[in-house]
Scaffold this motif. Structure first.
Motif, PDB file in Angstrom:
ATOM      1  N   ASP A 102       9.790   3.561   2.642  1.00 33.20           N
ATOM      2  CA  ASP A 102      10.658   2.625   3.356  1.00 33.20           C
ATOM      3  C   ASP A 102       9.986   1.276   3.620  1.00 33.20           C
ATOM      4  N   CYS A 103       8.764   1.117   3.163  1.00 38.49           N
ATOM      5  CA  CYS A 103       8.024  -0.112   3.431  1.00 38.49           C
ATOM      6  C   CYS A 103       8.365  -1.171   2.375  1.00 38.49           C
ATOM      7  N   ALA A 104       8.665  -2.370   2.839  1.00 38.17           N
ATOM      8  CA  ALA A 104       8.894  -3.498   1.938  1.00 38.17           C
ATOM      9  C   ALA A 104       7.600  -4.296   1.846  1.00 38.17           C
ATOM     10  N   ILE A 105       7.113  -4.523   0.655  1.00 35.38           N
ATOM     11  CA  ILE A 105       5.875  -5.276   0.455  1.00 35.38           C
ATOM     12  C   ILE A 105       6.238  -6.734   0.234  1.00 35.38           C
TER      13      ILE A 105
ATOM     14  N   GLN B 167      -6.959   0.102   2.751  1.00 42.83           N
ATOM     15  CA  GLN B 167      -6.324   1.200   3.486  1.00 42.83           C
ATOM     16  C   GLN B 167      -4.875   0.855   3.840  1.00 42.83           C
ATOM     17  N   ILE B 168      -4.664  -0.360   4.302  1.00 42.49           N
ATOM     18  CA  ILE B 168      -3.315  -0.791   4.666  1.00 42.49           C
ATOM     19  C   ILE B 168      -2.413  -0.819   3.429  1.00 42.49           C
ATOM     20  N   TYR B 169      -2.923  -1.349   2.323  1.00 38.52           N
ATOM     21  CA  TYR B 169      -2.144  -1.417   1.089  1.00 38.52           C
ATOM     22  C   TYR B 169      -1.785  -0.013   0.601  1.00 38.52           C
ATOM     23  N   ASP B 170      -2.736   0.911   0.695  1.00 37.83           N
ATOM     24  CA  ASP B 170      -2.477   2.290   0.292  1.00 37.83           C
ATOM     25  C   ASP B 170      -1.369   2.909   1.155  1.00 37.83           C
ATOM     26  N   GLN B 171      -1.413   2.655   2.460  1.00 36.77           N
ATOM     27  CA  GLN B 171      -0.361   3.158   3.358  1.00 36.77           C
ATOM     28  C   GLN B 171       0.994   2.551   2.989  1.00 36.77           C
ATOM     29  N   MET B 172       1.005   1.274   2.632  1.00 33.11           N
ATOM     30  CA  MET B 172       2.247   0.616   2.255  1.00 33.11           C
ATOM     31  C   MET B 172       2.833   1.235   0.987  1.00 33.11           C
ATOM     32  N   LEU B 173       1.973   1.539   0.024  1.00 31.23           N
ATOM     33  CA  LEU B 173       2.444   2.120  -1.232  1.00 31.23           C
ATOM     34  C   LEU B 173       2.996   3.527  -1.025  1.00 31.23           C
ATOM     35  N   ARG B 174       2.411   4.267  -0.102  1.00 32.75           N
ATOM     36  CA  ARG B 174       2.853   5.640   0.156  1.00 32.75           C
ATOM     37  C   ARG B 174       4.146   5.703   0.975  1.00 32.75           C
ATOM     38  N   ASP B 175       4.430   4.673   1.753  1.00 28.41           N
ATOM     39  CA  ASP B 175       5.617   4.641   2.602  1.00 28.41           C
ATOM     40  C   ASP B 175       6.803   4.135   1.775  1.00 28.41           C
TER      41      ASP B 175
END
Length: 77
Positions: free
Chosen positions: A55-58, A45-53
């Motif tokens: 402005d998020c840096a992974i 769930q967290i990874y999915d949110q990161m991919l959708r954002d």
């Protein structure tokens, strides 16, 4: 009698190509299970949110216990 390592390594481990399967429902169901299954579901769930954002840096992070302590590394040199 305890089995020998050679006896246990007779069968070949077969892997699956996860691109051939839709594992999303399985991982979502695992988020409602216990212990590590729930952790995997939450991580997905967290990874999915990161991919959708956008402005998020992974950032890749390895936990400290994934590597041997420096003292043991020193002796292996």
């Amino acid at each position: 009698m305890k089995p020998k390592k050679s006896d246990l390594l007779v069968d070949v481990v077969e892997h699956i190509d996860i691109k051939e399967h839709n594992v999303v429902p399985l991982v979502e169901a695992m988020s409602k299970m216990a212990f590590s299954a729930r952790d995997l579901g939450r991580a997905a769930q967290i990874y999915d949110q990161m991919l959708r954002d956008e402005d998020c840096a992974i950032i890749l992070f390895w936990p400290g216990r994934s590597f041997p302590p420096v003292s043991k590394m020193w002796w292996s040199i």
